[in-house]
Design a protein around this motif. Structure first.
Motif, PDB file in Angstrom:
ATOM      1  N   VAL A 183      -1.109  -4.534 -28.749  1.00  0.00           N
ATOM      2  CA  VAL A 183      -1.621  -6.101 -28.956  1.00  0.00           C
ATOM      3  C   VAL A 183       0.353  -6.557 -28.000  1.00  0.00           C
ATOM      4  CG1 VAL A 183      -2.422  -7.619 -30.104  1.00  0.00           C
ATOM      5  CG2 VAL A 183      -3.132  -5.559 -30.181  1.00  0.00           C
ATOM      6  N   PHE A 184       0.892  -6.512 -29.027  1.00  0.00           N
ATOM      7  CA  PHE A 184       1.952  -7.193 -28.922  1.00  0.00           C
ATOM      8  C   PHE A 184       2.504  -7.317 -27.310  1.00  0.00           C
ATOM      9  CE2 PHE A 184       6.793  -7.810 -29.533  1.00  0.00           C
ATOM     10  CZ  PHE A 184       6.815  -9.495 -29.512  1.00  0.00           C
ATOM     11  N   ALA A 185       2.545  -6.136 -26.838  1.00  0.00           N
ATOM     12  CA  ALA A 185       2.656  -5.795 -25.217  1.00  0.00           C
ATOM     13  C   ALA A 185       2.116  -6.678 -24.480  1.00  0.00           C
ATOM     14  CB  ALA A 185       2.766  -4.324 -24.986  1.00  0.00           C
ATOM     15  N   ALA A 186       0.917  -6.403 -25.015  1.00  0.00           N
ATOM     16  CA  ALA A 186      -0.180  -7.101 -23.471  1.00  0.00           C
ATOM     17  C   ALA A 186       0.053  -8.557 -24.251  1.00  0.00           C
ATOM     18  CB  ALA A 186      -2.175  -6.962 -24.492  1.00  0.00           C
ATOM     19  N   TYR A 187       0.510  -9.463 -25.170  1.00  0.00           N
ATOM     20  CA  TYR A 187       0.823 -10.170 -25.067  1.00  0.00           C
ATOM     21  C   TYR A 187       2.212 -11.119 -24.381  1.00  0.00           C
ATOM     22  CZ  TYR A 187       2.614 -14.885 -26.093  1.00  0.00           C
ATOM     23  OH  TYR A 187       3.549 -16.005 -26.835  1.00  0.00           O
ATOM     24  N   LEU A 188       2.830 -10.443 -24.350  1.00  0.00           N
ATOM     25  CA  LEU A 188       4.681 -10.006 -23.378  1.00  0.00           C
ATOM     26  C   LEU A 188       4.089 -10.581 -22.649  1.00  0.00           C
ATOM     27  CD1 LEU A 188       6.570  -8.095 -25.855  1.00  0.00           C
ATOM     28  CD2 LEU A 188       6.504 -10.248 -25.755  1.00  0.00           C
ATOM     29  N   LEU A 189       3.131  -9.527 -21.942  1.00  0.00           N
ATOM     30  CA  LEU A 189       2.682  -9.486 -20.309  1.00  0.00           C
ATOM     31  C   LEU A 189       2.226 -10.439 -19.775  1.00  0.00           C
ATOM     32  CD1 LEU A 189       3.128  -7.629 -17.609  1.00  0.00           C
ATOM     33  CD2 LEU A 189       1.052  -6.248 -18.563  1.00  0.00           C
ATOM     34  N   LEU A 190       0.929 -10.432 -20.185  1.00  0.00           N
ATOM     35  CA  LEU A 190       0.182 -11.479 -19.745  1.00  0.00           C
ATOM     36  C   LEU A 190      -0.260 -12.930 -20.819  1.00  0.00           C
ATOM     37  CD1 LEU A 190      -2.828  -9.079 -20.406  1.00  0.00           C
ATOM     38  CD2 LEU A 190      -1.853  -9.167 -18.075  1.00  0.00           C
ATOM     39  N   GLY A 191       1.063 -13.197 -21.823  1.00  0.00           N
ATOM     40  CA  GLY A 191       0.157 -14.161 -22.450  1.00  0.00           C
ATOM     41  C   GLY A 191       1.231 -14.955 -22.268  1.00  0.00           C
ATOM     42  N   GLU A 192       2.764 -14.350 -23.104  1.00  0.00           N
ATOM     43  CA  GLU A 192       4.146 -15.076 -22.893  1.00  0.00           C
ATOM     44  C   GLU A 192       4.143 -16.142 -21.492  1.00  0.00           C
ATOM     45  OE1 GLU A 192       7.819 -16.459 -24.497  1.00  0.00           O
ATOM     46  OE2 GLU A 192       6.189 -15.956 -25.125  1.00  0.00           O
ATOM     47  N   PRO A 193       4.298 -15.538 -19.936  1.00  0.00           N
ATOM     48  CA  PRO A 193       4.798 -15.660 -19.695  1.00  0.00           C
ATOM     49  C   PRO A 193       3.689 -17.784 -19.507  1.00  0.00           C
ATOM     50  CG  PRO A 193       4.118 -14.247 -18.639  1.00  0.00           C
ATOM     51  CD  PRO A 193       3.706 -13.544 -19.981  1.00  0.00           C
ATOM     52  N   TRP A 194       2.582 -17.294 -19.655  1.00  0.00           N
ATOM     53  CA  TRP A 194       2.185 -18.774 -19.460  1.00  0.00           C
ATOM     54  C   TRP A 194       2.467 -20.093 -20.274  1.00  0.00           C
ATOM     55  CZ3 TRP A 194       0.134 -19.199 -14.583  1.00  0.00           C
ATOM     56  CH2 TRP A 194      -0.449 -18.784 -13.755  1.00  0.00           C
ATOM     57  N   ALA A 195       2.743 -18.857 -21.369  1.00  0.00           N
ATOM     58  CA  ALA A 195       2.901 -20.476 -22.965  1.00  0.00           C
ATOM     59  C   ALA A 195       4.532 -19.973 -22.783  1.00  0.00           C
ATOM     60  CB  ALA A 195       2.997 -19.162 -24.265  1.00  0.00           C
ATOM     61  N   GLY A 196       4.900 -19.683 -22.061  1.00  0.00           N
ATOM     62  CA  GLY A 196       6.651 -19.895 -21.847  1.00  0.00           C
ATOM     63  C   GLY A 196       6.628 -21.031 -20.703  1.00  0.00           C
ATOM     64  N   ARG A 197       5.885 -20.980 -19.778  1.00  0.00           N
ATOM     65  CA  ARG A 197       5.718 -22.318 -18.572  1.00  0.00           C
ATOM     66  C   ARG A 197       4.507 -23.427 -19.322  1.00  0.00           C
ATOM     67  NH1 ARG A 197       6.209 -21.699 -13.548  1.00  0.00           N
ATOM     68  NH2 ARG A 197       4.984 -23.614 -11.994  1.00  0.00           N
ATOM     69  N   ARG A 198       4.555 -23.273 -19.964  1.00  0.00           N
ATOM     70  CA  ARG A 198       3.638 -24.601 -20.910  1.00  0.00           C
ATOM     71  C   ARG A 198       4.557 -24.820 -21.626  1.00  0.00           C
ATOM     72  NH1 ARG A 198      -3.062 -25.149 -23.867  1.00  0.00           N
ATOM     73  NH2 ARG A 198      -2.253 -27.336 -24.272  1.00  0.00           N
ATOM     74  N   MET A 199       4.998 -24.237 -22.353  1.00  0.00           N
ATOM     75  CA  MET A 199       6.493 -25.289 -22.979  1.00  0.00           C
ATOM     76  C   MET A 199       7.846 -25.764 -22.415  1.00  0.00           C
ATOM     77  SD  MET A 199       7.050 -22.017 -26.384  1.00  0.00           S
ATOM     78  CE  MET A 199       8.232 -22.392 -27.294  1.00  0.00           C
ATOM     79  N   TYR A 200       7.932 -24.845 -21.812  1.00  0.00           N
ATOM     80  CA  TYR A 200       9.400 -25.603 -21.312  1.00  0.00           C
ATOM     81  C   TYR A 200       8.109 -27.112 -19.727  1.00  0.00           C
ATOM     82  CZ  TYR A 200      13.066 -26.457 -17.531  1.00  0.00           C
ATOM     83  OH  TYR A 200      14.000 -27.266 -17.347  1.00  0.00           O
ATOM     84  N   GLY A 201       7.621 -26.981 -19.611  1.00  0.00           N
ATOM     85  CA  GLY A 201       6.553 -28.003 -18.941  1.00  0.00           C
ATOM     86  C   GLY A 201       6.482 -28.911 -19.511  1.00  0.00           C
TER      87      GLY A 201
END
Length: 245
Positions: free
Chosen positions: A17-35
């Motif tokens: 579950v964690f790996a799936a989040y890192l691959l599919l969720g983290e990139p978008w979450a990180g982009r949203r946070m930085y934006g």
């Protein structure tokens, strides 16, 4: 380097579950946070401090999860996650000292370039995270150190062990998969960030595989993160507002 982690059913489920989040969720979450940070940076005085506080919280949570996976797997030990002394300590110490010297020299050069208003490659993609006050600088250093330790534990230690122990991959195939997952974490910097993270991920992974320990990649990662996150923020152009007569 060889590892033979035996993941339990619980640790396999948690890591999947964690790996799936890192691959599919983290990139978008990180982009949203930085934006969000970039939009608020010039109008909210403590926007960067709050952003760094959230990043610290997330990294410590990720690191704690990696440790929890290890504890949930009686058939795995710390060495399977890279938490061990390197195979060739003298070479590792030499590598750390050499990396420190190179990063310090490049840091001085980058600092001089920013002071003269010259372009530093890649600086624009992290401009919103560059400190302007002493407090922001302290938080930046804390984030840089935490990022270096946490990222290596998660992306190198945990994911490579998971690839070998749970997915049944060859060590180098698991390492390549970990580089891919790490690369997409750079999406918050755009597609160039993905390429940069892929290159750095390959370097960190190579250091890990060559030494059998996370010590050298952690040290190099911390050096690079501290260098980049402590560069002075570019001066904003001042706009003169003339009163209408």
């Amino acid at each position: 380097m060889t590892i033979s982690p035996d993941f339990s059913a619980a640790s396999t489920a948690v890591t999947a579950v964690f790996a799936a989040y890192l691959l599919l969720g983290e990139p978008w979450a990180g982009r949203r946070m930085y934006g969000s940070l970039a939009r608020r940076r010039d109008t909210e005085p403590r926007a960067l401090v709050r952003y760094f506080g959230l990043v610290l919280t997330l990294w410590w949570a990720f690191a704690a999860l990696a440790v929890a996976v290890l504890l949930l797997s009686p058939g795995a030990d710390a060495a399977d996650f890279g938490l061990t002394a390197p195979d060739r300590p003298v070479y590792v110490v030499t590598g750390i000292l050499l990396a420190a010297a190179i990063v310090a020299a490049s840091g001085r050069n980058f600092h001089d370039l920013t002071q003269r208003g010259r372009n530093v490659p890649g600086l624009a993609s992290i401009e919103a995270m560059l400190p302007r006050t002493a407090e922001e600088r302290r938080f930046a250093i804390a984030v840089a150190v935490t990022d270096g330790v946490g990222a290596e534990l998660v992306y190198r230690g945990l994911l490579i062990a998971f690839g070998v122990g749970a997915l049944g991959l060859d060590l180098y195939a698991a390492a390549a998969l970990s580089v891919l997952v790490y690369a997409v974490a750079g999406f918050y910097q755009g597609y160039r960030g993905v390429l940069a993270f892929a290159l750095l991920g390959a370097v960190f992974t190579g250091l890990y595989l060559a030494t059998g320990s996370l010590l050298l990649p952690v040290a190099v990662h911390v050096f690079l993160s501290v260098r980049d996150l402590t560069l002075p923020a570019p001066e904003k152009p001042r706009v003169a507002h003339e009163a209408a007569v």
